[in-house]
Write an enzyme that holds these catalytic residues in place. Sequence first.
Site, PDB file in Angstrom:
ATOM      1  N   SER A 132       7.166  -6.081   0.634  1.00 17.31           N
ATOM      2  CA  SER A 132       7.296  -6.992   1.773  1.00 17.31           C
ATOM      3  C   SER A 132       6.095  -7.914   1.801  1.00 17.31           C
ATOM      4  O   SER A 132       5.009  -7.557   1.313  1.00 17.31           O
ATOM      5  CB  SER A 132       7.356  -6.187   3.076  1.00 17.31           C
ATOM      6  OG  SER A 132       7.163  -7.016   4.199  1.00 17.31           O
ATOM      7  N   TYR A 175       3.976  -0.021   8.101  1.00 14.37           N
ATOM      8  CA  TYR A 175       4.924  -0.694   7.207  1.00 14.37           C
ATOM      9  C   TYR A 175       4.182  -1.362   6.039  1.00 14.37           C
ATOM     10  O   TYR A 175       4.577  -1.246   4.876  1.00 14.37           O
ATOM     11  CB  TYR A 175       5.689  -1.723   8.031  1.00 14.37           C
ATOM     12  CG  TYR A 175       6.812  -2.446   7.339  1.00 14.37           C
ATOM     13  CD1 TYR A 175       8.023  -1.809   7.071  1.00 14.37           C
ATOM     14  CD2 TYR A 175       6.677  -3.787   6.999  1.00 14.37           C
ATOM     15  CE1 TYR A 175       9.067  -2.499   6.464  1.00 14.37           C
ATOM     16  CE2 TYR A 175       7.717  -4.486   6.408  1.00 14.37           C
ATOM     17  CZ  TYR A 175       8.909  -3.834   6.127  1.00 14.37           C
ATOM     18  OH  TYR A 175       9.943  -4.511   5.530  1.00 14.37           O
ATOM     19  N   LYS A 226       4.522  -0.570   2.055  1.00 19.81           N
ATOM     20  CA  LYS A 226       5.070  -1.605   1.183  1.00 19.81           C
ATOM     21  C   LYS A 226       4.110  -1.979   0.052  1.00 19.81           C
ATOM     22  O   LYS A 226       4.543  -2.219  -1.076  1.00 19.81           O
ATOM     23  CB  LYS A 226       5.437  -2.842   2.006  1.00 19.81           C
ATOM     24  CG  LYS A 226       6.650  -2.645   2.906  1.00 19.81           C
ATOM     25  CD  LYS A 226       7.873  -2.194   2.123  1.00 19.81           C
ATOM     26  CE  LYS A 226       9.158  -2.311   2.915  1.00 19.81           C
ATOM     27  NZ  LYS A 226      10.329  -1.809   2.157  1.00 19.81           N
TER      28      LYS A 226
END
Length: 301
Positions: A151, A164, A168
């Site tokens: 991401s 997150y 990622k």
Amino acid sequence: MSIRFDDRVAIVTGAGGGLGRAYALDLARLGAHVVVNDLGSARDGTGHSDAAAKVVEEIEAAGGSAMANGGSVTDFAQMAEMVARAKEKWGGVHILINNAGVLRDKSFAKMTPEDFRFVVDVHLNGSANCTKAVWETMRDQNYGRILMTASSTGLFGNFGQANYGAAKLGLAGLTRTLYLEGAKYNVRVNTIAPTAGTRMTEDIFPEAAFDAFAPEKVAPAALYLVSEDAPSNAIVGAGAGVFQACYITLTPGALLEGDDLSPDGIAAHWDRITDRTGEIVPQSGNEQAMAIFAQLQKQRG
């Protein structure tokens, strides 16, 4: 020659909607047998649904071949069973797209340790579980194509997504080692960093942008990166029909000695250390040490 996936067996996790669904539908349309994996939970990882079965119905209605799987990527035994079922039905597994994910966004100050662990477990450990479940099969058949989903948050950061982002960027790091370990077995491993209007982003994107960033406009990159002639160790950004290459680079740096070998020396030579002239894109971690040796040899004749 057109890219197709005839007689290939593909597993797509998190394929009950959004990006995963788009990947699964396109793979099936181009001839692959597809395992549609989805736990069917909400974007925070709670609850269940029959989303995977609905995507299988779409694939079969269009004349394709698919099976549903509701296993959790966080459970290695369930992923191993999923792979075993695919092999029993179709004889192998050639493609894995690690797409399953969840969000529990909060500033780090407000994020609980449980929320941090859970997001990392689903994205990073979940992808490792799925990859481990197919790894020996791909090595044995001397063919495999694996795609990790990173991401822009992992690559570049984003407020409120520490869990997150950590997961990622970890996936990009996992790719960079597995591409080395898989090379002699014709197992190619790549990373995609998608930007798409999905359930994960529906309250972030304005409606017009949501439509422009349809998952179908990311899917071509994902399918190319798991095709027979795919590269390996690539990081590709994709969104709204725009495709980008991302690189992790290393500057030549500066050799510091004597009084300069100090925090003050680092500060004094910061411009030299960060000068990007002559930077490289290392293909393995060894190249950092090699670059250091090159500096030593240059300085000392």
